[in-house]
Design an enzyme around this catalytic site. Sequence first.
Site, PDB file in Angstrom:
ATOM      1  N   LYS A  10      34.906 -65.659   8.768  1.00  9.88           N
ATOM      2  CA  LYS A  10      35.748 -64.267   9.027  1.00  9.88           C
ATOM      3  C   LYS A  10      35.342 -63.267  10.128  1.00  9.88           C
ATOM      4  O   LYS A  10      34.384 -63.193  10.358  1.00  9.88           O
ATOM      5  CB  LYS A  10      35.591 -63.261   7.408  1.00  9.88           C
ATOM      6  CG  LYS A  10      34.455 -62.911   7.108  1.00  9.88           C
ATOM      7  CD  LYS A  10      34.194 -61.390   7.841  1.00  9.88           C
ATOM      8  CE  LYS A  10      32.800 -60.821   7.215  1.00  9.88           C
ATOM      9  NZ  LYS A  10      32.210 -59.814   8.052  1.00  9.88           N
ATOM     10  N   PRO A  94      27.527 -69.353  14.757  1.00 14.48           N
ATOM     11  CA  PRO A  94      26.334 -68.717  15.041  1.00 14.48           C
ATOM     12  C   PRO A  94      25.551 -68.277  14.037  1.00 14.48           C
ATOM     13  O   PRO A  94      26.238 -67.570  12.825  1.00 14.48           O
ATOM     14  CB  PRO A  94      26.561 -67.942  16.117  1.00 14.48           C
ATOM     15  CG  PRO A  94      28.140 -67.751  15.939  1.00 14.48           C
ATOM     16  CD  PRO A  94      28.780 -68.963  15.299  1.00 14.48           C
ATOM     17  N   GLY A  98      27.916 -60.850  10.970  1.00 15.87           N
ATOM     18  CA  GLY A  98      29.338 -60.096  11.420  1.00 15.87           C
ATOM     19  C   GLY A  98      30.659 -61.429  11.234  1.00 15.87           C
ATOM     20  O   GLY A  98      31.677 -60.952  10.875  1.00 15.87           O
ATOM     21  N   LEU A  99      30.102 -62.706  11.129  1.00 18.86           N
ATOM     22  CA  LEU A  99      31.312 -63.746  10.631  1.00 18.86           C
ATOM     23  C   LEU A  99      30.973 -64.018   9.121  1.00 18.86           C
ATOM     24  O   LEU A  99      31.988 -64.876   8.953  1.00 18.86           O
ATOM     25  CB  LEU A  99      30.989 -65.043  11.615  1.00 18.86           C
ATOM     26  CG  LEU A  99      31.442 -64.838  13.224  1.00 18.86           C
ATOM     27  CD1 LEU A  99      30.816 -66.131  13.741  1.00 18.86           C
ATOM     28  CD2 LEU A  99      32.838 -64.364  13.455  1.00 18.86           C
ATOM     29  N   GLY A 101      28.832 -66.163   7.863  1.00 19.70           N
ATOM     30  CA  GLY A 101      28.717 -67.231   7.607  1.00 19.70           C
ATOM     31  C   GLY A 101      28.043 -67.790   6.441  1.00 19.70           C
ATOM     32  O   GLY A 101      28.324 -68.507   5.639  1.00 19.70           O
ATOM     33  N   SER A 103      27.697 -66.087   3.599  1.00 22.97           N
ATOM     34  CA  SER A 103      28.663 -65.985   2.497  1.00 22.97           C
ATOM     35  C   SER A 103      29.539 -66.774   2.441  1.00 22.97           C
ATOM     36  O   SER A 103      29.929 -67.496   1.249  1.00 22.97           O
ATOM     37  CB  SER A 103      29.455 -64.556   2.545  1.00 22.97           C
ATOM     38  OG  SER A 103      28.464 -63.299   2.808  1.00 22.97           O
ATOM     39  N   ASP A 136      30.253 -59.567   0.849  1.00 22.15           N
ATOM     40  CA  ASP A 136      31.476 -60.436   1.189  1.00 22.15           C
ATOM     41  C   ASP A 136      31.603 -61.835   1.121  1.00 22.15           C
ATOM     42  O   ASP A 136      32.067 -62.641   1.947  1.00 22.15           O
ATOM     43  CB  ASP A 136      31.397 -59.903   2.912  1.00 22.15           C
ATOM     44  CG  ASP A 136      30.191 -60.229   3.587  1.00 22.15           C
ATOM     45  OD1 ASP A 136      29.393 -60.995   2.931  1.00 22.15           O
ATOM     46  OD2 ASP A 136      30.330 -60.179   4.708  1.00 22.15           O
TER      47      ASP A 136
HETATM   48  O1  C5P Z   1      25.928 -57.197  -0.579  1.00 24.28           O
HETATM   49  P1  C5P Z   1      25.273 -57.611   0.622  1.00 24.28           P
HETATM   50  O2  C5P Z   1      24.107 -58.439   0.509  1.00 24.28           O
HETATM   51  O3  C5P Z   1      26.157 -58.065   1.821  1.00 24.28           O
HETATM   52  O4  C5P Z   1      24.505 -56.313   1.115  1.00 24.28           O
HETATM   53  C1  C5P Z   1      23.301 -56.132   2.053  1.00 24.28           C
HETATM   54  C2  C5P Z   1      22.912 -54.790   1.934  1.00 24.28           C
HETATM   55  O5  C5P Z   1      23.692 -53.899   2.949  1.00 24.28           O
HETATM   56  C3  C5P Z   1      22.927 -54.017   0.759  1.00 24.28           C
HETATM   57  O6  C5P Z   1      21.501 -54.073   0.285  1.00 24.28           O
HETATM   58  C4  C5P Z   1      23.079 -52.577   1.033  1.00 24.28           C
HETATM   59  O7  C5P Z   1      21.874 -51.946   1.594  1.00 24.28           O
HETATM   60  C5  C5P Z   1      24.064 -52.594   2.469  1.00 24.28           C
HETATM   61  N1  C5P Z   1      25.401 -52.452   1.886  1.00 24.28           N
HETATM   62  C6  C5P Z   1      25.938 -51.228   1.501  1.00 24.28           C
HETATM   63  N2  C5P Z   1      27.207 -51.105   1.307  1.00 24.28           N
HETATM   64  C7  C5P Z   1      28.101 -52.070   1.185  1.00 24.28           C
HETATM   65  C8  C5P Z   1      27.779 -53.538   1.600  1.00 24.28           C
HETATM   66  C9  C5P Z   1      26.220 -53.539   1.684  1.00 24.28           C
HETATM   67  O8  C5P Z   1      25.110 -50.201   1.665  1.00 24.28           O
HETATM   68  N3  C5P Z   1      29.300 -51.983   0.825  1.00 24.28           N
END
Ligand code: C5P
Length: 323
Positions: A10, A94, A98-99, A101, A103, A136
């Site tokens: 994405k 990669p 950002g992509l 991957g 997830s 995500d």
């Molecule tokens: O949910 P995910 O594993 O992608 O989130 C990684 C980290 O990014 C979280 O532990 C949090 O510190 C931060 N995050 C956040 N707000 C979001 C998504 C992620 O602060 N909406």
Amino acid sequence: MPVTVRSFAKINLGLRIGAARADGFHELLTVYQTIALHDVIRVSVKRGSGIEILCADPRVPRDESNTCFRIVERAMTALRAKGRVVIEIEKRLPVQGGLGGASANAVATLLALERAQKRTLPATERLRIAAEVGSDLSLFLVGGTVLGVGRGEQVYPLTDLPAMPCVVVTPEIGVSTPKAFAEWDRLCSQKLTAPPASDRMNELGRGLSAWLSEPYSSAPSKFSARGGRAENPLLWLVRAGIENDFEQVVFPEYPELRDGKRALLRAGAKYASLSGSGSTLYGLFASRQSAMAAASRLRRQGWAAQATATLTRRQYWSRIFDC
Ligand code: C5P
């Protein structure tokens, strides 16, 4: 026989960061868009128990820190299934962020596992499990053009944008998402005159609402007067205020990424942006030819660039299992 699925990536067409929450996450408003770049995932269920991850890329973890591992643990419990699950990840995307991957790999694994077990979880159960594993993942249960709110895990299908040619640039830089959020908080606390986080989100929200309601509105809007959504949905979205807040904290830290965005625009992109917290950058192009020419030009300049296209929801779902 393993079940083979495509795990599409994405990009974020705009991302506004809202307030920090008590649970440590931040409120988000973003438009996710699936693209054709993908990994391939093969899942088989054998006798025994446990989860095994096979991947030739040494950067991909094989233990419970892998999103595929975590989703299978939860899905096997929810399906009340037994067996040894073997997940083979053919990494083509990669690993830089950002992509989405990792997830996407997890959701593709879930879909392949369901097919291998000849059982499907209810949609609400899939979404619950996806949100437990990360913010995500859920978008990959919708595909196409997707609105993400909450911490990004609450997803709603938007009017699909038509497939658009794009170029993805993946610099060899790893950006820490939690650090980027922390830096955003620091920036907001410094800028005493900056509009509150909720204003920034409302602004994009209004732009998106206008975009969605415009075809039904009898009053011709200034957007349709300028050519209309049908002619150029992308310009419409840009006018709706798509921008990525992460650029404000990631570009000062990694100036090379700002250069990458400029290089995309100089190569003819109609719109260019950081995706998520990066380091992936993307540019959207008017034609496939111009995207291919831009990718070649960027590669000659030393950027890791690939021409691809965005995927509509229909394309996304029809190609997942078609391997
Ligand atoms: O949910 P995910 O594993 O992608 O989130 C990684 C980290 O990014 C979280 O532990 C949090 O510190 C931060 N995050 C956040 N707000 C979001 C998504 C992620 O602060 N909406």
